[in-house]
Structures are given as C-alpha cells and as structure tokens.
Motif scaffolding. Structure first.
Motif, PDB file in Angstrom:
ATOM      1  N   GLY A 182      -6.891  28.181  25.759  1.00 58.73           N
ATOM      2  CA  GLY A 182      -7.035  26.773  25.411  1.00 58.73           C
ATOM      3  C   GLY A 182      -7.585  26.013  26.600  1.00 58.73           C
ATOM      4  O   GLY A 182      -7.019  26.053  27.690  1.00 58.73           O
ATOM      5  N   ILE A 183      -8.727  25.332  26.408  1.00 58.85           N
ATOM      6  CA  ILE A 183      -9.323  24.523  27.466  1.00 58.85           C
ATOM      7  C   ILE A 183      -8.819  23.090  27.311  1.00 58.85           C
ATOM      8  O   ILE A 183      -9.000  22.469  26.254  1.00 58.85           O
ATOM      9  N   ILE A 184      -8.151  22.596  28.343  1.00 54.83           N
ATOM     10  CA  ILE A 184      -7.557  21.258  28.266  1.00 54.83           C
ATOM     11  C   ILE A 184      -8.665  20.225  28.428  1.00 54.83           C
ATOM     12  O   ILE A 184      -9.321  20.137  29.461  1.00 54.83           O
ATOM     13  N   SER A 185      -8.888  19.457  27.360  1.00 53.69           N
ATOM     14  CA  SER A 185      -9.980  18.486  27.316  1.00 53.69           C
ATOM     15  C   SER A 185      -9.447  17.103  27.671  1.00 53.69           C
ATOM     16  O   SER A 185      -8.599  16.561  26.971  1.00 53.69           O
ATOM     17  N   TYR A 186      -9.940  16.544  28.784  1.00 54.62           N
ATOM     18  CA  TYR A 186      -9.479  15.216  29.193  1.00 54.62           C
ATOM     19  C   TYR A 186     -10.631  14.361  29.718  1.00 54.62           C
ATOM     20  O   TYR A 186     -10.417  13.340  30.359  1.00 54.62           O
ATOM     21  N   GLY A 187     -11.862  14.799  29.434  1.00 53.03           N
ATOM     22  CA  GLY A 187     -13.027  13.978  29.751  1.00 53.03           C
ATOM     23  C   GLY A 187     -13.493  14.039  31.187  1.00 53.03           C
ATOM     24  O   GLY A 187     -14.186  13.132  31.646  1.00 53.03           O
ATOM     25  N   ALA A 188     -13.137  15.102  31.916  1.00 54.41           N
ATOM     26  CA  ALA A 188     -13.535  15.191  33.329  1.00 54.41           C
ATOM     27  C   ALA A 188     -14.586  16.274  33.528  1.00 54.41           C
ATOM     28  O   ALA A 188     -14.303  17.343  34.054  1.00 54.41           O
ATOM     29  N   GLY A 189     -15.780  16.012  33.052  1.00 52.81           N
ATOM     30  CA  GLY A 189     -16.885  16.903  33.399  1.00 52.81           C
ATOM     31  C   GLY A 189     -17.414  17.744  32.260  1.00 52.81           C
ATOM     32  O   GLY A 189     -16.791  17.899  31.204  1.00 52.81           O
ATOM     33  N   ASN A 190     -18.559  18.307  32.492  1.00 51.71           N
ATOM     34  CA  ASN A 190     -19.266  19.132  31.521  1.00 51.71           C
ATOM     35  C   ASN A 190     -18.669  20.544  31.523  1.00 51.71           C
ATOM     36  O   ASN A 190     -18.616  21.188  32.552  1.00 51.71           O
ATOM     37  N   ILE A 191     -18.236  21.002  30.361  1.00 53.09           N
ATOM     38  CA  ILE A 191     -17.640  22.342  30.285  1.00 53.09           C
ATOM     39  C   ILE A 191     -18.584  23.344  29.627  1.00 53.09           C
ATOM     40  O   ILE A 191     -18.177  24.462  29.327  1.00 53.09           O
ATOM     41  N   PHE A 225      -1.253  22.998  22.188  1.00 52.33           N
ATOM     42  CA  PHE A 225      -0.894  24.042  23.150  1.00 52.33           C
ATOM     43  C   PHE A 225      -0.339  25.285  22.466  1.00 52.33           C
ATOM     44  O   PHE A 225      -0.513  26.401  22.945  1.00 52.33           O
ATOM     45  N   GLU A 226       0.348  25.087  21.330  1.00 56.05           N
ATOM     46  CA  GLU A 226       1.031  26.203  20.670  1.00 56.05           C
ATOM     47  C   GLU A 226       0.067  27.269  20.151  1.00 56.05           C
ATOM     48  O   GLU A 226       0.462  28.409  19.913  1.00 56.05           O
ATOM     49  N   GLN A 227      -1.210  26.908  19.978  1.00 57.93           N
ATOM     50  CA  GLN A 227      -2.187  27.844  19.417  1.00 57.93           C
ATOM     51  C   GLN A 227      -2.673  28.876  20.437  1.00 57.93           C
ATOM     52  O   GLN A 227      -3.358  29.828  20.064  1.00 57.93           O
ATOM     53  N   TYR A 228      -2.356  28.691  21.716  1.00 62.79           N
ATOM     54  CA  TYR A 228      -2.982  29.489  22.769  1.00 62.79           C
ATOM     55  C   TYR A 228      -1.946  30.207  23.634  1.00 62.79           C
ATOM     56  O   TYR A 228      -0.796  29.777  23.736  1.00 62.79           O
ATOM     57  N   ASP A 229      -2.400  31.299  24.271  1.00 63.93           N
ATOM     58  CA  ASP A 229      -1.487  32.052  25.136  1.00 63.93           C
ATOM     59  C   ASP A 229      -1.825  31.937  26.609  1.00 63.93           C
ATOM     60  O   ASP A 229      -1.181  32.549  27.454  1.00 63.93           O
ATOM     61  N   ARG A 230      -2.841  31.148  26.931  1.00 60.95           N
ATOM     62  CA  ARG A 230      -3.198  30.832  28.322  1.00 60.95           C
ATOM     63  C   ARG A 230      -4.106  29.610  28.306  1.00 60.95           C
ATOM     64  O   ARG A 230      -4.661  29.277  27.249  1.00 60.95           O
ATOM     65  N   TYR A 231      -4.275  28.969  29.488  1.00 61.44           N
ATOM     66  CA  TYR A 231      -4.941  27.667  29.508  1.00 61.44           C
ATOM     67  C   TYR A 231      -5.864  27.543  30.723  1.00 61.44           C
ATOM     68  O   TYR A 231      -5.587  28.113  31.784  1.00 61.44           O
ATOM     69  N   ILE A 232      -6.945  26.789  30.543  1.00 61.86           N
ATOM     70  CA  ILE A 232      -7.823  26.442  31.651  1.00 61.86           C
ATOM     71  C   ILE A 232      -7.879  24.925  31.783  1.00 61.86           C
ATOM     72  O   ILE A 232      -8.034  24.213  30.784  1.00 61.86           O
ATOM     73  N   ILE A 233      -7.723  24.440  33.025  1.00 62.42           N
ATOM     74  CA  ILE A 233      -7.939  23.027  33.338  1.00 62.42           C
ATOM     75  C   ILE A 233      -9.279  22.952  34.069  1.00 62.42           C
ATOM     76  O   ILE A 233      -9.377  23.351  35.235  1.00 62.42           O
ATOM     77  N   PRO A 234     -10.354  22.489  33.404  1.00 62.96           N
ATOM     78  CA  PRO A 234     -11.642  22.374  34.072  1.00 62.96           C
ATOM     79  C   PRO A 234     -11.693  21.072  34.870  1.00 62.96           C
ATOM     80  O   PRO A 234     -10.721  20.309  34.905  1.00 62.96           O
ATOM     81  N   GLY A 235     -12.826  20.807  35.486  1.00 66.48           N
ATOM     82  CA  GLY A 235     -12.979  19.525  36.173  1.00 66.48           C
ATOM     83  C   GLY A 235     -14.110  19.527  37.168  1.00 66.48           C
ATOM     84  O   GLY A 235     -14.287  20.485  37.921  1.00 66.48           O
TER      85      GLY A 235
END
Length: 196
Positions: A3-12, A35-45
């Motif tokens: 799951g990529i956490i989308s918060y509007g900080a940059g081009n992914i 969050f429940e749909q995923y088993d790991r997460y990326i915070i881009p930026g």
C-alpha cells in the motif's frame, strides 16, 4: 501487496512504474480503512520535508502510521519523515527514529543538492539488502540527510561526511536514495522489501 500512502507529496509515477515492471502488486492508501488491504507499506515523498509533514498531518493518518506493525518503507523525503526533526522548515516529524534530518553544508567540492549516483555500504545484516553487494551504486537527489547513528543506520554513504543511506528500526525502514531510479540493485531492494 504494497500500500502506497498517498498524501500529496510528490510524483509517484516512477515508483509505481518500477513496481509494475517487477510484477509487484500495489494499491493506494487514502484513508485509515485502506490499510487493512495491504501487508506492507511505502511512504513516498519528494520536495520539502516540512511541507510534506504538514500534508501528512492533514490526512489524519499519523496515529495509524505510528501504530503499524507490518513492514514500512520510507523513500527519500518519506524516509526523512520517520525521523524526529528536520532543519528543513524547522519541522517536528514522526519521531519513529530519535535522530535528525540535517542540511548539507555548501562547499566548493560538494555541491548541494547531492545529485547522482553514490556507493552505499550495508552495516547490518538485513533482508532488505539481500543479494546487493557492498559498494553498489544508488541514485540520490537531496539537500538534507539523516545524521549517522550506528543504532539505526542500515547502510551508509559519504558526501562531504558520512550519513545514513538507509535506516532500520523494528518494522520501519527508510532509504534516502531512490530505488525506483537505481537500476538493477534498486529493483532488487524493492523486490526484497516485497518479500520481508
């Protein structure tokens, strides 16, 4: 699935393109229930750490991020957000790592931002760097760096002084470089993260 956490900080786009190329399934996280749909997460930026933190605060996702027990990877500014404080914008951050994000000092020999390929040296055994030799090259673009601390440094590099190229604490990982722009070994790292 990531799951990529989308918060509007940059081009992914380059990140999602790399995941698609590698056949790694992913989706976007916009709200806490996602969050429940995923088993790991990326915070881009990319961009300004203080502004990124402000955008993250506006999502209301910070308590959930801090409570995560599944693997989390912060990339570039996403990594910096994991630290306690950034000189960029004089900003308090997530404080998942009690270390600071500092600005490179300008000098005739070291231009800021630090842009281009640099060698990284793993300092701890960890599956994130499986099949990645010490001294491999990764692509960096940044004016701020994570202070070097042996307690949290997973790999280091040098630009004017030694700093953390990647950090690790429990289920939280961060990389200052852009694995999605770092060729073979960047792809290896993303694949490794998908398997942790």
């Amino acid at each position: 699935m990531i799951g990529i956490i989308s918060y509007g900080a940059g081009n992914i786009f380059s990140l999602t393109a790399a995941l698609e190329r590698l056949g790694i399934a992913y989706g976007m996280i916009y709200k806490e229930e996602d969050f429940e749909q995923y088993d790991r997460y990326i915070i881009p930026g990319v961009g300004h750490a203080g502004a990124a933190m402000h955008k993250l605060e506006q999502t209301g996702l910070i308590p959930k991020i801090k409570s995560l027990t599944k693997p989390v990877l912060g990339i570039c500014v996403g990594m910096q957000l994991l630290t306690s404080y950034s000189e960029e914008g004089d900003s308090s951050l997530l404080n998942l790592f009690p270390i600071k994000t500092l600005r490179f000092k300008d000098s005739p020999d070291y231009k800021v931002p630090h842009t281009g390929w640099n060698t990284i040296f793993p300092e701890k055994e960890n599956l994130l760097f499986k099949d990645i030799p010490s001294g491999s090259h990764f692509y960096f673009v940044h004016s701020y760096f994570i202070e070097y601390d042996t307690a949290y440094t997973l790999s280091s590099t040098n630009y004017n002084s030694q700093f953390s190229a990647s950090i690790w604490r429990d289920n939280f990982y961060g990389v200052q470089f852009h694995p999605e722009k770092s060729g073979k070994y960047g792809e290896t790292l993303l694949t490794n993260f998908s398997n942790i």
